[in-house]
Design an enzyme around this catalytic site. Structure first.
Site, PDB file in Angstrom:
ATOM      1  CG  ASN A 138      41.505  43.173  49.594  1.00 15.09           C
ATOM      2  OD1 ASN A 138      41.272  42.030  50.011  1.00 15.09           O
ATOM      3  ND2 ASN A 138      40.785  43.743  48.651  1.00 15.09           N
ATOM      4  NE  ARG A 190      41.792  35.084  41.561  1.00 15.26           N
ATOM      5  CZ  ARG A 190      41.957  34.350  40.474  1.00 15.26           C
ATOM      6  NH1 ARG A 190      41.175  33.336  40.248  1.00 15.26           N
ATOM      7  NH2 ARG A 190      42.879  34.649  39.599  1.00 15.26           N
ATOM      8  CB  CYS A 229      37.593  34.316  39.529  1.00 20.81           C
ATOM      9  SG  CYS A 229      36.828  35.665  40.411  1.00 20.81           S
ATOM     10  CB  ILE A 274      39.049  46.619  37.548  1.00 17.68           C
ATOM     11  CG1 ILE A 274      39.173  48.098  37.938  1.00 17.68           C
ATOM     12  CG2 ILE A 274      40.170  45.748  38.124  1.00 17.68           C
ATOM     13  CD1 ILE A 274      40.506  48.711  37.789  1.00 17.68           C
ATOM     14  NE  ARG A 286      36.340  34.688  50.247  1.00 15.34           N
ATOM     15  CZ  ARG A 286      36.936  34.237  49.159  1.00 15.34           C
ATOM     16  NH1 ARG A 286      36.254  33.558  48.286  1.00 15.34           N
ATOM     17  NH2 ARG A 286      38.213  34.458  48.954  1.00 15.34           N
TER      18      ARG A 286
HETATM   19  C1  UD1 Z   1      42.752  42.843  44.362  1.00 18.70           C
HETATM   20  C2  UD1 Z   1      41.735  42.731  45.480  1.00 18.70           C
HETATM   21  C3  UD1 Z   1      40.329  42.714  44.893  1.00 18.70           C
HETATM   22  C4  UD1 Z   1      40.109  43.906  43.975  1.00 18.70           C
HETATM   23  C5  UD1 Z   1      41.218  43.984  42.932  1.00 18.70           C
HETATM   24  C6  UD1 Z   1      41.144  45.239  42.058  1.00 18.70           C
HETATM   25  C7  UD1 Z   1      42.928  41.512  47.181  1.00 18.70           C
HETATM   26  C8  UD1 Z   1      43.075  40.246  47.948  1.00 18.70           C
HETATM   27  N1  UD1 Z   1      41.977  41.513  46.239  1.00 18.70           N
HETATM   28  O1  UD1 Z   1      42.648  41.659  43.581  1.00 18.70           O
HETATM   29  O2  UD1 Z   1      39.392  42.752  45.979  1.00 18.70           O
HETATM   30  O3  UD1 Z   1      38.860  43.798  43.330  1.00 18.70           O
HETATM   31  O4  UD1 Z   1      42.509  44.000  43.578  1.00 18.70           O
HETATM   32  O5  UD1 Z   1      41.213  46.377  42.851  1.00 18.70           O
HETATM   33  O6  UD1 Z   1      43.612  42.474  47.416  1.00 18.70           O
HETATM   34  N2  UD1 Z   1      45.507  40.913  35.914  1.00 18.70           N
HETATM   35  C9  UD1 Z   1      46.144  40.277  34.876  1.00 18.70           C
HETATM   36  N3  UD1 Z   1      47.189  39.445  35.164  1.00 18.70           N
HETATM   37  C10 UD1 Z   1      47.636  39.252  36.443  1.00 18.70           C
HETATM   38  C11 UD1 Z   1      46.994  39.916  37.489  1.00 18.70           C
HETATM   39  C12 UD1 Z   1      45.927  40.749  37.203  1.00 18.70           C
HETATM   40  O7  UD1 Z   1      45.780  40.433  33.725  1.00 18.70           O
HETATM   41  O8  UD1 Z   1      48.603  38.504  36.622  1.00 18.70           O
HETATM   42  C13 UD1 Z   1      44.373  41.820  35.640  1.00 18.70           C
HETATM   43  C14 UD1 Z   1      43.071  41.335  36.277  1.00 18.70           C
HETATM   44  O9  UD1 Z   1      42.393  40.408  35.471  1.00 18.70           O
HETATM   45  C15 UD1 Z   1      42.315  42.652  36.418  1.00 18.70           C
HETATM   46  C16 UD1 Z   1      43.425  43.670  36.694  1.00 18.70           C
HETATM   47  O10 UD1 Z   1      44.631  43.059  36.278  1.00 18.70           O
HETATM   48  O11 UD1 Z   1      41.671  43.002  35.225  1.00 18.70           O
HETATM   49  C17 UD1 Z   1      43.556  44.082  38.135  1.00 18.70           C
HETATM   50  O12 UD1 Z   1      43.611  42.936  38.968  1.00 18.70           O
HETATM   51  P1  UD1 Z   1      44.460  42.917  40.314  1.00 18.70           P
HETATM   52  O13 UD1 Z   1      44.707  44.324  40.743  1.00 18.70           O
HETATM   53  O14 UD1 Z   1      45.637  42.027  40.137  1.00 18.70           O
HETATM   54  O15 UD1 Z   1      43.461  42.219  41.325  1.00 18.70           O
HETATM   55  P2  UD1 Z   1      43.810  41.290  42.562  1.00 18.70           P
HETATM   56  O16 UD1 Z   1      45.129  41.670  43.132  1.00 18.70           O
HETATM   57  O17 UD1 Z   1      43.593  39.860  42.178  1.00 18.70           O
END
Ligand code: UD1
Length: 422
Positions: A23, A92, A116, A328, A398
């Site tokens: 990540n 993603r 997802c 989360i 993965r």
């Molecule tokens: C990254 C990690 C994933 C990990 C997650 C949380 C990578 C490639 N993946 O995913 O393995 O489980 O962090 O630590 O690094 N959210 C919104 N809107 C957005 C974006 C996020 O509402 O535009 C919410 C999500 O639904 C979730 C929270 O924010 O509840 C945190 O998600 P986020 O930190 O963005 O996860 P990823 O970056 O997708």
């Protein structure tokens, strides 16, 4: 298709080296799009997501290769500014190209990722950040089409802490005109690593690892040779859990213990004994059986959602009952019915899962649903009596490089086999 067959009940013993953080390297790969020149990153895990990202970058015209845990990328000539649906639906993290493409070329066409297995996982915060920096966004047949002459520094205040949106905002802001302040930024070590990488390319970023990141835009970035990626804290936590669940004596090496503070604190609460060195952690279970505890996932420095499933597997064999809450991803529990097939006593009520530990699990046939949930099933299999078969292990691949080889190195009885069907 492939599956893993495990004969459980053996305490694991020995040393295992942790690989580079997936990540952290995925956003770094996207950041290469910001630079008109060669970049070499070391300590890159051999994982399908890295290969998929490399294929996406190559489709955009980036020259690239992967050899012996090193990545070579050169985005001097970029011929396409599009991340097609076929890539984004597989991974993603492809959304990470949005910020760099907009920042360097002023245009990007990126497919929306869709749903997802863990729930909705929206990308609205990524899009809000680009808009705040002055980009015009439109939706075209499932794609976000973004344009900007030159991005302008801005204040971006996230209402949720998001790793991906923080990364995209940082990558977009490094070439923007003026100052950007990101508030409620994600503090995860992978974002600190991305900021450090961007600074090695010549970006000016302050406050990384805190909730307020300040970025002074620069006109261009320069190449970097021999950049070393950070170790994968989730892989480290999974191998420590494998030591703990089998009552073994396992040392993980090439780790950053400071990235695992909350994880190690929880393991100590569960009765594990830890010997922590500069870049190694040894785990044993002196009382022979783990003690149960509650687990609540939170943004870093809290306990990571990516280790929630593995710790649920530990609770399945621990003494007493514990409640698991994922703040989360409140629905990230696809491993529950699979762990139940091993005889685990788990009840799901709303978004809280209660696990009542039992002394022994029984081997069964299981199916992985995502990488971390899959690794939790392996942990269950390692602790269960008899044979466990975990299918759909492409999910596990993965997140973990050759997991069976490395567990076998610790004395696990585990084998990869070919099976009919998925
Ligand atoms: C990254 C990690 C994933 C990990 C997650 C949380 C990578 C490639 N993946 O995913 O393995 O489980 O962090 O630590 O690094 N959210 C919104 N809107 C957005 C974006 C996020 O509402 O535009 C919410 C999500 O639904 C979730 C929270 O924010 O509840 C945190 O998600 P986020 O930190 O963005 O996860 P990823 O970056 O997708």
């Amino acid at each position: 298709m492939e599956a893993l067959v495990i004969e459980g009940g053996r305490p694991l013993q020995g040393e295992v080296a942790v690989g580079g953080a997936k990540n952290a390297v995925l956003p770094m790969m996207a950041a290469c799009l910001l630079v008109p020149g060669p970049i070499h990153i070391r300590n890159v895990p051999r994982l399908r997501d890295v290969v998929t990202f490399l294929a996406l970058l190559r489709e955009m015209g980036v020259a690239g290769g992967y050899e012996d845990h090193s990545l070579f990328l050169d985005a001097r000539r970029v011929t396409s500014h599009e991340a097609p649906y076929d890539h984004v639906k597989k991974m993603r993290a492809s959304i990470y190209v949005l910020g760099p493409l907009l920042a360097r070329f002023g245009k990007a066409r990126v497919s929306l990722p869709g749903g997802c297995a863990w729930g909705p996982r929206p990308v609205n915060l990524h899009l809000d950040a680009m808009r705040a920096l002055g980009a015009q966004l439109a939706l075209d047949h499932g794609y976000v089409v973004a344009e900007a002459k030159r991005l302008r520094g801005a204040r971006i205040a996230f209402d949720i802490s998001s790793v991906g949106a923080t990364g995209n905002a940082m990558m977009a802001a490094v070439l923007a005109e003026g100052t950007t302040v990101i508030e409620n930024a994600a503090c995860e070590p992978e974002m600190e690593a991305l900021a450090d990488f961007l600074c090695a390319l010549g970006a000016r970023i302050d406050g990384t690892g805190t909730k307020t990141i300040t970025i002074e835009g620069v006109p261009e970035l320069k190449p970097v040779d021999d950049y070393v990626n950070i170790p994968d804290r989730i892989e480290a936590g999974t191998f420590l859990a494998a030591g703990a669940i089998t009552g073994g004596d396992v040392t993980v090496t090439h780790v950053r213990p400071d990235h695992l503070s909350m994880v190690l604190a929880l393991m100590e609460r569960m009765g594990c004994r830890l010997e922590v060195g500069d870049d190694r952690i040894r785990i044993t279970v002196p009382e022979g059986r783990l003690r149960s505890t509650d687990v609540v996932t939170e943004p870093y420095p809290g306990f990571p959602t990516d280790l929630q499933a593995q710790f649920m597997a530990l609770l399945c064999v621990a003494d007493g009952a514990g409640v698991v809450t994922d703040t989360i991803y409140p629905d990230r529990f696809t491993h529950v019915p699979e762990l139940q097939r091993l005889g685990a006593r788990i009840t799901l009520s709303g978004n809280a899962v209660t696990v009542e530990g039992r002394a022994r699990l029984q081997g069964a046939r299981l199916m992985a649903t995502d990488s971390r949930a899959g690794s939790a099933l392996i942990l269950g299999g390692l602790a269960a009596a008899g044979h466990t078969t975990v299918s759909r292990i492409y999910h596990i691949d993965r997140g973990y490089e050759a997991i069976e080889t490395r567990l076998a190195q610790l004395g696990a009885q585990i084998e990869r086999i070919r099976v009919e069907g998925p």
